[in-house]
Design a protein around this motif. Structure first.
Motif, PDB file in Angstrom:
ATOM      1  N   VAL A  20      58.181  92.091  51.137  1.00 31.04           N
ATOM      2  CA  VAL A  20      57.107  92.093  50.144  1.00 31.04           C
ATOM      3  C   VAL A  20      57.690  91.692  48.792  1.00 31.04           C
ATOM      4  N   ASP A  21      57.107  90.662  48.187  1.00 27.71           N
ATOM      5  CA  ASP A  21      57.611  90.125  46.924  1.00 27.71           C
ATOM      6  C   ASP A  21      56.660  90.377  45.752  1.00 27.71           C
ATOM      7  N   ILE A  22      55.999  91.515  45.749  1.00 31.47           N
ATOM      8  CA  ILE A  22      55.085  91.820  44.650  1.00 31.47           C
ATOM      9  C   ILE A  22      55.842  91.873  43.328  1.00 31.47           C
ATOM     10  N   VAL A  41      53.177  97.556  36.990  1.00 33.28           N
ATOM     11  CA  VAL A  41      52.658  98.100  38.244  1.00 33.28           C
ATOM     12  C   VAL A  41      51.353  98.852  37.975  1.00 33.28           C
ATOM     13  N   GLY A  42      51.325  99.616  36.898  1.00 35.31           N
ATOM     14  CA  GLY A  42      50.129 100.384  36.559  1.00 35.31           C
ATOM     15  C   GLY A  42      48.934  99.494  36.293  1.00 35.31           C
ATOM     16  N   GLU A  43      49.147  98.401  35.564  1.00 36.67           N
ATOM     17  CA  GLU A  43      48.049  97.470  35.281  1.00 36.67           C
ATOM     18  C   GLU A  43      47.560  96.815  36.559  1.00 36.67           C
ATOM     19  N   LEU A  44      48.493  96.401  37.428  1.00 35.74           N
ATOM     20  CA  LEU A  44      48.101  95.777  38.689  1.00 35.74           C
ATOM     21  C   LEU A  44      47.299  96.759  39.541  1.00 35.74           C
ATOM     22  N   ALA A  92      42.538  91.113  46.919  1.00 35.06           N
ATOM     23  CA  ALA A  92      42.451  91.589  45.534  1.00 35.06           C
ATOM     24  C   ALA A  92      43.770  91.358  44.799  1.00 35.06           C
ATOM     25  N   LEU A  93      44.887  91.610  45.466  1.00 38.99           N
ATOM     26  CA  LEU A  93      46.199  91.353  44.862  1.00 38.99           C
ATOM     27  C   LEU A  93      46.333  89.868  44.513  1.00 38.99           C
ATOM     28  N   LEU A 150      46.720  88.488  40.734  1.00 44.00           N
ATOM     29  CA  LEU A 150      47.993  87.829  40.438  1.00 44.00           C
ATOM     30  C   LEU A 150      47.893  86.302  40.466  1.00 44.00           C
ATOM     31  N   GLU A 151      46.706  85.789  40.816  1.00 40.66           N
ATOM     32  CA  GLU A 151      46.477  84.349  40.902  1.00 40.66           C
ATOM     33  C   GLU A 151      47.542  83.675  41.761  1.00 40.66           C
ATOM     34  N   CYS A 152      47.611  84.124  43.018  1.00 40.50           N
ATOM     35  CA  CYS A 152      48.618  83.596  43.938  1.00 40.50           C
ATOM     36  C   CYS A 152      48.054  83.550  45.354  1.00 40.50           C
ATOM     37  N   GLN A 153      48.863  83.069  46.266  1.00 40.75           N
ATOM     38  CA  GLN A 153      48.512  83.019  47.677  1.00 40.75           C
ATOM     39  C   GLN A 153      49.194  84.174  48.414  1.00 40.75           C
TER      40      GLN A 153
END
Length: 75
Positions: free
Chosen positions: A5-7, A18-21, A50-51, A55-58
């Motif tokens: 996992v590369d969050i 992390v809190g904002e996400l 939702a992530l 995060l505007e990602c795939q």
């Protein structure tokens, strides 16, 4: 575990905490930490979507497969 996992990488790229996400995705910081640290056994597609939206990602930017190291030699 073969799924990494590369969050953290995406959080750094987006300069987001992390809190904002967690707040923007609608999950608890504790549950996000479980996912972020690779301890989750599963992730719902709605959470993954939702992530990716926040995060505007795939999905592939957040999850990747790694081969497990084998202690046995192949013949």
């Amino acid at each position: 575990m073969p799924i990494a996992v590369d969050i953290d990488v995406m959080l750094a790229k987006r300069k987001m905490s992390v809190g904002e996400l967690a707040e923007r995705v609608g999950i608890t910081p504790a549950n996000l930490a479980v996912l972020k640290n690779g301890r989750a056994k599963a992730v719902r597609f709605t959470t993954l979507a939702a992530l990716c939206e926040v995060l505007e990602c795939q999905p592939g930017d957040l999850l990747r497969w790694e081969a497990e190291e084998s202690g046995e030699l192949e013949e």
